[in-house]
Scaffold this active site. Structure first.
Site, PDB file in Angstrom:
ATOM      1  N   ILE B 196       0.833  -1.206   0.000  1.00  0.00           N
ATOM      2  CA  ILE B 196       0.000   0.000   0.000  1.00  0.00           C
ATOM      3  C   ILE B 196       0.873   1.264   0.000  1.00  0.00           C
ATOM      4  O   ILE B 196       1.622   1.522   0.948  1.00  0.00           O
ATOM      5  CB  ILE B 196      -0.968   0.004   1.212  1.00  0.00           C
ATOM      6  CG1 ILE B 196      -1.830  -1.257   1.177  1.00  0.00           C
ATOM      7  CG2 ILE B 196      -1.810   1.272   1.210  1.00  0.00           C
ATOM      8  CD1 ILE B 196      -2.568  -1.522  -0.135  1.00  0.00           C
ATOM      9  N   SER B 197       0.729   2.033  -1.073  1.00  0.00           N
ATOM     10  CA  SER B 197       1.495   3.275  -1.229  1.00  0.00           C
ATOM     11  C   SER B 197       1.058   4.276  -0.169  1.00  0.00           C
ATOM     12  O   SER B 197      -0.142   4.540  -0.022  1.00  0.00           O
ATOM     13  CB  SER B 197       1.256   3.872  -2.605  1.00  0.00           C
ATOM     14  OG  SER B 197       1.754   3.003  -3.574  1.00  0.00           O
ATOM     15  N   ASN B 278      -9.049   3.117 -13.867  1.00  0.00           N
ATOM     16  CA  ASN B 278      -8.975   3.612 -15.255  1.00  0.00           C
ATOM     17  C   ASN B 278      -8.168   4.896 -15.301  1.00  0.00           C
ATOM     18  O   ASN B 278      -7.249   5.035 -16.101  1.00  0.00           O
ATOM     19  CB  ASN B 278     -10.379   3.893 -15.805  1.00  0.00           C
ATOM     20  CG  ASN B 278     -11.087   2.625 -16.220  1.00  0.00           C
ATOM     21  OD1 ASN B 278     -10.446   1.627 -16.539  1.00  0.00           O
ATOM     22  ND2 ASN B 278     -12.413   2.655 -16.189  1.00  0.00           N
ATOM     23  N   GLU B 402      -1.176  -0.824 -10.407  1.00  0.00           N
ATOM     24  CA  GLU B 402      -2.415  -0.310 -11.020  1.00  0.00           C
ATOM     25  C   GLU B 402      -2.962  -1.337 -12.025  1.00  0.00           C
ATOM     26  O   GLU B 402      -3.546  -0.983 -13.042  1.00  0.00           O
ATOM     27  CB  GLU B 402      -2.188   1.031 -11.737  1.00  0.00           C
ATOM     28  CG  GLU B 402      -1.403   2.070 -10.956  1.00  0.00           C
ATOM     29  CD  GLU B 402      -2.249   2.865  -9.989  1.00  0.00           C
ATOM     30  OE1 GLU B 402      -2.495   2.348  -8.885  1.00  0.00           O
ATOM     31  OE2 GLU B 402      -2.644   3.986 -10.312  1.00  0.00           O
TER      32      GLU B 402
END
Lengths: 257, 423
Positions: B196-197, B278, B402
């Site tokens: 987790i960033s 997206n 992502e």
């Protein structure tokens, strides 16, 4: 005294990070396809005007630029920083190449009178030609006091207290308004335009004028004979002793013998 | 002479601003030759987009680039610079102005992230993730959540993390197992999220949890605030790149969260997560563009000064052709990314596959460009004194997160092979 009407000059110059190249025919430097931005000293002038407005010491900031159509980008940046409206005095091509501080100061003086401004803030010089003349000439034409190389400006009941950067150090002066101020590097640190203000700047008024609208004759008074690169730095020499160094400096006429 | 002096004085002033000056980094982002060249990122942009881009480039070159090596080597998460960036409107670029966003388009966001990442790819990548999270609140949250969170997220006084991946469910995210059981007016969350960033250093986590049936339809998106009882974090991960932002596991042990923190409806979580991604994919691809742009600029500058076999490297045809290929692939990648951004702005039905194509193509090609730029630097490229290696390390992970680039291919092939669903 009521809040001031401020006029700020914003010159479009080759960006400070660009390595300037002289044209082979020595008529000038390459400008086509070269990154341009607002003269950094004019950014400082803008910032000072905006701070005055934020403190309710200024009522309106008018920004002006003289030059080709692309100057409108510079003016939009000034509006995005916090200017209220812009005047673009369009000068193109050959005419622009011959445009000198002498002409610009006449135009600025005319606008200052028409717009009934109380304070004109300009950069002390532009980083392209480094003339350092426009502010002084404009003050002379208007017969207003001038406070050049300002590193601190305070408004004091119809006057300005200005701290100036001079060769020997700093100087405090007081000038009566209306006046012309030119900015030095340490006056402030200009802000970035924010994205919302860039959007709002699109809707701010920008008027396009010609020098003839101000009855200013911009025919060149001087001719550029040649533009050349500074000489390439030559290799140094090593010396064996202090005596030899002093001798060499003497021979070169750099110290009194 | 005078011109040179004032220019030096001015540059000195700009450098003073950033306090730290690393000796080898004597070039400027957006250097003179870029303007009007075939890799000029302003090509095709409107005047307003150029203005936005200029602010981002100025910010990158003054506030980020002089610090990027230090942030990387000392693993500094530069909160002050994040907040300064947010002050210009970079914290919630494509959220509505109504709740405190900047109200720009996805295309504008892409231009901004590309420009900023030239100053520091890793830091910009975090800003882009933060932007994605704020947009998810803006798009799917109720008014209460929007009013509470968006104003402080937009200024980056509070920071956001996106929590989808689990230790055992990465690409297979639809089968995630972190569970949230409703008990009165609270959810009780159990499980763990991986990679987790911003983990632990951020103030809120958007957590995809299983609240119902198996598969994507049983997932909900829950906002878990820092300090919630039962919320803890793993150790700070050691990474190849992205060192200016911490990465940790986020652990939920009977973590108690009010039901009002549900984002969207129960069962909407997977859809929300994918809709967010997206944009996230276009953003991260934009960060790769910036890294590749800078790397290519550095390589080009290097071949003009480095001499071997008695001539400058720029006179070797192999390197000329290499640079030409890198430039072409950079511009093609940029076109693809901007097309995907347009697809999101115009809400084209093909947006999912176009975003996937942009992410897969741009992140792979741009990584190759960074890597080739490093190769052109020879031994110097491998030294941390030269910025090119950092762009390479920082952009490597863009091929993984992502949604991996393999999953991008799944999405694209599905678009080609399956019967189209009309919704």
């Amino acid at each position: 005294m009521s809040a001031l009407r401020v006029l700020v000059g914003c010159k479009r110059v080759i960006d400070y990070a660009v390595r300037v190249r002289v044209k082979p025919d020595k008529t000038g430097v390459f400008t086509d396809g070269v990154k341009h931005s607002m003269n950094p000293f004019d950014e400082i002038a803008m910032e000072e005007a905006i701070r005055m407005k934020e403190k309710k010491l200024a009522s309106e900031i008018i920004v002006v630029s003289c030059g080709p159509i692309q100057c409108q980008e510079t003016l939009r940046t000034a509006l995005a920083m916090g200017g209220d409206r812009a005047i673009h005095v369009q000068v193109d091509g050959k005419e622009y190449e011959g445009l000198q501080p002498f002409h610009v100061s006449k135009i600025l003086a005319k606008i200052a009178q028409e717009e009934k401004v109380d304070l004109l803030i300009l950069g002390k010089q532009a980083i392209d030609d480094d003339c350092n003349q426009t502010g002084q000439m404009t003050a002379a034409i208007l017969d207003w006091p001038q406070a050049t190389f300002a590193s601190k400006v305070e408004i004091d009941n119809g006057s300005l207290k200005v701290l100036r950067e001079i060769d020997g150090g700093l100087e405090n002066i007081k000038v009566k308004l209306p006046a012309v101020v030119t900015t030095d590097l340490r006056l402030n640190e200009p802000r970035y335009a924010t994205l919302p203000n860039i959007m709002k700047a699109k809707k701010k008024p920008l008027t396009t004028k010609k020098p003839s609208d101000y009855a200013v004759d911009i025919s060149p008074r001087q001719e550029v004979l040649s533009v050349e690169d500074p000489p390439v730095r030559e290799a140094g020499q090593k010396v064996e002793s202090v005596e030899q160094l002093v001798q060499k400096l003497r021979d070169a006429g750099l110290i009194v013998s | 002479m005078a011109a040179t002096l004032s220019r030096v004085g001015n540059i000195a002033a700009k450098l003073l601003k950033s306090h730290v000056y690393i000796s080898n980094q004597c070039r400027f982002i957006g250097d003179s030759w870029i303007n009007g060249s075939c890799i000029d990122p302003t090509l095709g942009l409107s005047d307003e987009q150029k203005q936005i881009q200029k602010v981002a480039i100025d910010f990158a070159r003054n506030e980020m680039y002089p610090n990027m090596a230090r942030w990387d080597q000392e693993e500094i998460f530069p909160l002050d610079v994040l907040q300064k960036a947010a002050g210009l409107g970079f914290g919630a670029v494509y959220c509505r102005e109504k709740y405190g966003g900047t109200g720009l388009s996805r295309m504008d966001a892409s231009i901004i992230f590309e420009a900023l990442s030239q100053g520091c790819t890793s830091t910009t990548a975090y800003i882009s993730i933060h932007n994605m999270c704020v947009w998810m609140i803006d798009e799917f949250g109720n008014d209460e959540l929007r009013q509470k969170w968006i104003p402080q997220l937009a200024t980056m006084e509070k920071l956001a993390s996106y929590c989808l991946t689990e230790p055992d469910h990465g690409s297979d995210a639809a089968n995630l197992t972190t569970s949230a059981k409703q008990k009165g007016d609270h959810f009780i969350i159990n499980g763990a999220k991986a990679f987790i960033s911003g983990g632990q250093d951020t103030d809120m986590n958007l957590v995809m949890c299983r609240t119902g049936e198996k598969g994507p339809k049983g997932i909900s998106c829950i906002l878990v605030e820092k300090g919630s009882p039962g919320l803890s974090f793993g150790k700070k991960e050691k990474k190849i790149g992205w060192n200016s932002q911490p990465t940790r596991a986020v652990i939920f042990d009977n973590c108690k969260v009010p039901v009002s923190n549900l984002v969207g409806q129960l069962g909407d979580g997977f859809k929300i997560a994918m809709r967010g991604l997206n944009g996230g994919r276009v953003n991260i691809a934009s960060c790769s563009l910036g890294a590749a742009q800078s790397s290519l600029e550095l390589a080009r500058d290097h071949v003009k000064v480095r001499k071997q076999f008695g001539k400058h490297l720029e006179h070797f045809q192999h390197l000329q052709f290499k640079l030409a290929e890198m430039a072409t692939k950079l511009v093609v990648s940029r076109n693809m990314v901007r097309m995907a951004a347009t697809a999101l702005d115009k809400n084209w039905p093909e947006k999912v596959s176009l975003c996937s194509m942009a992410k897969y193509f741009a992140t792979e090609e741009c990584f190759k460009i960074c890597n080739q730029a490093l190769q052109i630097h020879g031994g110097y490229g491998y030294l941390k004194d030269y910025a090119v290696q950092q762009y390479m390390r920082d952009s490597r992970v863009h091929e993984i997160l992502e949604g991996t680039n393999e999953i991008m291919r799944v999405l694209i092939s599905r678009d080609l092979l399956e019967d189209r669903k009309y919704s």
